[in-house]
Enzyme design. Structure first.
Site, PDB file in Angstrom:
ATOM      1  N   GLN A  93      -5.751  -2.237   8.376  1.00 23.59           N
ATOM      2  CA  GLN A  93      -4.294  -1.045   8.976  1.00 23.59           C
ATOM      3  C   GLN A  93      -4.199  -0.570   8.471  1.00 23.59           C
ATOM      4  O   GLN A  93      -4.680   0.189   7.291  1.00 23.59           O
ATOM      5  CB  GLN A  93      -3.028  -2.204   9.412  1.00 23.59           C
ATOM      6  CG  GLN A  93      -2.581  -2.755   7.543  1.00 23.59           C
ATOM      7  CD  GLN A  93      -1.100  -2.566   7.417  1.00 23.59           C
ATOM      8  OE1 GLN A  93      -0.311  -2.537   7.572  1.00 23.59           O
ATOM      9  NE2 GLN A  93      -1.253  -4.485   8.239  1.00 23.59           N
ATOM     10  N   HIS A  95      -1.659   3.492   8.550  1.00 26.85           N
ATOM     11  CA  HIS A  95      -0.109   4.096   9.177  1.00 26.85           C
ATOM     12  C   HIS A  95      -0.248   5.828   9.074  1.00 26.85           C
ATOM     13  O   HIS A  95      -1.275   5.959   8.490  1.00 26.85           O
ATOM     14  CB  HIS A  95       0.735   3.676   7.765  1.00 26.85           C
ATOM     15  CG  HIS A  95       1.099   1.736   7.044  1.00 26.85           C
ATOM     16  ND1 HIS A  95       1.198   1.272   8.380  1.00 26.85           N
ATOM     17  CD2 HIS A  95       0.814   1.819   6.047  1.00 26.85           C
ATOM     18  CE1 HIS A  95       1.113   0.456   7.529  1.00 26.85           C
ATOM     19  NE2 HIS A  95       1.216   0.677   6.253  1.00 26.85           N
ATOM     20  N   GLU A 130       4.250   3.944   2.042  1.00 25.44           N
ATOM     21  CA  GLU A 130       4.615   2.721   1.631  1.00 25.44           C
ATOM     22  C   GLU A 130       4.192   1.843  -0.064  1.00 25.44           C
ATOM     23  O   GLU A 130       3.047   2.574  -0.319  1.00 25.44           O
ATOM     24  CB  GLU A 130       4.680   1.266   2.231  1.00 25.44           C
ATOM     25  CG  GLU A 130       2.983   0.910   2.107  1.00 25.44           C
ATOM     26  CD  GLU A 130       2.933  -0.019   3.447  1.00 25.44           C
ATOM     27  OE1 GLU A 130       3.468  -0.369   4.327  1.00 25.44           O
ATOM     28  OE2 GLU A 130       1.866  -1.080   3.133  1.00 25.44           O
ATOM     29  N   HIS A 259      -5.761  -0.715   4.740  1.00 25.51           N
ATOM     30  CA  HIS A 259      -5.409  -1.393   3.432  1.00 25.51           C
ATOM     31  C   HIS A 259      -5.208  -2.615   3.971  1.00 25.51           C
ATOM     32  O   HIS A 259      -5.168  -3.174   5.558  1.00 25.51           O
ATOM     33  CB  HIS A 259      -4.804  -0.780   2.692  1.00 25.51           C
ATOM     34  CG  HIS A 259      -3.059  -1.267   3.828  1.00 25.51           C
ATOM     35  ND1 HIS A 259      -2.889   0.554   4.668  1.00 25.51           N
ATOM     36  CD2 HIS A 259      -2.369  -1.247   4.076  1.00 25.51           C
ATOM     37  CE1 HIS A 259      -1.655  -0.501   4.688  1.00 25.51           C
ATOM     38  NE2 HIS A 259      -1.081  -1.310   4.603  1.00 25.51           N
ATOM     39  N   ARG A 278      -3.811  -1.001  13.642  1.00 20.06           N
ATOM     40  CA  ARG A 278      -4.999  -2.611  13.349  1.00 20.06           C
ATOM     41  C   ARG A 278      -5.902  -2.659  13.979  1.00 20.06           C
ATOM     42  O   ARG A 278      -5.879  -2.308  14.965  1.00 20.06           O
ATOM     43  CB  ARG A 278      -4.103  -3.688  13.332  1.00 20.06           C
ATOM     44  CG  ARG A 278      -2.026  -3.611  13.452  1.00 20.06           C
ATOM     45  CD  ARG A 278      -1.975  -5.871  13.999  1.00 20.06           C
ATOM     46  NE  ARG A 278      -1.022  -5.386  13.108  1.00 20.06           N
ATOM     47  CZ  ARG A 278       0.109  -5.057  13.452  1.00 20.06           C
ATOM     48  NH1 ARG A 278       0.344  -4.066  14.692  1.00 20.06           N
ATOM     49  NH2 ARG A 278       1.736  -5.168  13.155  1.00 20.06           N
TER      50      ARG A 278
END
Length: 392
Positions: A93, A95, A130, A259, A278
């Protein structure tokens, strides 16, 4: 001080025991992948009075978040704290950035795609950088290798798929070559499952014969192939950096970084978003083309974050974003302040701890979390470790 009841996510890749044990709950056989402590609309934490954390913030944004946080980051809690417990690999995936998320969200809204639709990609208009703090050994792949190292890892694998990937990897600049190779791995060949199976067989043979140029990467690929046979994410993992975080180590994942988390137990903090694009290793919605539009193909090692020790009791992990920072507090039988700008969430990890605000005292057991509004002076005492999420 508002005790929080986390929103539990029962994704299939979650451990059935790790999170129930940490939270002090009985395991019922279902996977418990994540516990969310925050105010994301899709799964907000509950308060003891029956309200959600979303409602608490909406009732008095400035009083709860602080005028500075509202002015800089808006009228919602800017971060989301999670405990994550993967027992099997998560999806490959990426972001989005804030701009990419805003455009994607508007596009899907205009298309009339319901927020809870399985094919929905952008569930909010926010970015999702994140950071993960390992509580146990935590395995992942993150970020692209340097092309030269990727070529070494692919060496000795003799299939048409690998040959064409190598050809693309060596074409143009390093970033152009990696983009071309990654795109081909995800979308290029026709008979995908048999191509992947042939490569996996060769990886297995070279690993058993002691001829692997990267035993770590080959073991990751075999593990992914066992979980997702024929999936292109298995081959994509060979282009990425394998990562092992040991307890107390931290990794930051910026927007655009490809990642996948593989196993372990950790605390995650991120911007308050649920946007995940994804490209494989999942039964969920896959949009490899959308991922290729936002992925950052520049080679980069995993972004490990070193702690800045503030004093003998507090160490802080600073992220290069405005949305959050993470600290670990260890009172060691002293009484220390729970500092931090704006709204804070504290999560007890172990030991026996007590929070105090004014004349009130609140014992916190491992796995329990408490929300602290802006400007509230809170102290923690006892022995053990406490995670503090706050705004920089």
């Amino acid at each position: 001080m508002q005790p929080l009841v986390p929103a539990l996510q029962h994704y299939a890749w979650g451990s059935s025991t790790a999170l129930p044990a940490l939270l002090g709950r009985g395991a019922d056989g279902r996977p418990v992948a994540e516990a969310w402590f925050g105010a994301h609309p899709s799964a907000p934490s509950q308060l003891e009075d029956g309200r959600t954390l979303v409602q608490l913030v909406e009732d008095d944004p400035v009083g709860v978040l602080g005028a500075d946080v509202v002015a800089r980051l808006g009228r919602q809690l800017p971060y989301l704290l999670k405990i994550i417990a993967p027992a099997s690999p998560l999806s490959l995936q990426v972001h989005p950035t804030a701009e990419q998320a805003a455009l994607g969200y508007v596009r899907e809204e205009r298309a009339g795609t319901p927020l809870d639709a399985p094919q929905r990609t952008y569930r909010d208009a926010n970015h999702k950088p994140e950071m993960v703090f390992a509580l146990e050994t935590f395995e992942a792949v993150s970020g692209f290798r340097a092309p030269r190292r990727a070529l070494e890892v692919l060496s000795g694998l003799e299939t048409p798929l690998i040959a064409k990937t190598v050809e693309r990897l060596t074409h143009g600049s390093s970033a152009q070559g990696m983009r071309s190779a990654f795109e081909y791995v995800l979308l290029g060949a026709r008979d995908r499952e048999s191509d992947v199976s042939a490569v996996v067989d060769q990886i297995d043979r070279r690993l058993r014969s002691g001829q692997s140029p990267s035993e770590h990467s080959d073991r990751v690929a075999l593990r992914l192939a066992e979980a997702f046979p024929g999936d292109r994410g298995v081959l994509a993992s060979l282009l990425l950096n394998p990562v092992t975080l040991y307890p107390g180590e931290v990794m930051f994942v910026p927007a655009g970084c490809p990642h996948a988390y593989l196993s372990g137990l950790g605390v995650e903090i991120m911007a308050s978003s649920d946007n995940v694009v994804r490209a494989g290793l999942t039964p969920k919605h896959i949009d490899a083309r959308a991922l290729l539009d936002i992925v950052d193909v520049r080679p980069a090692p995993p972004m490990r974050v070193a702690a800045e020790r503030i004093n003998g009791h507090v160490q802080v992990y600073f992220a290069p974003v405005e949305d959050f920072e993470l600290a670990v507090l260890e009172p060691d039988h002293a009484t220390i302040p729970v500092r931090g700008a704006g709204p804070r969430i504290v999560l007890a990890l172990d030991g026996a701890l007590e929070l105090r605000a004014g004349g009130d005292a609140l014992p916190v057991r491992p796995g329990s979390a408490v929300f602290l509004a802006d400007g509230e002076d809170v102290w923690v005492s006892g022995s053990g470790r406490l995670i503090r999420a706050s705004v920089p």
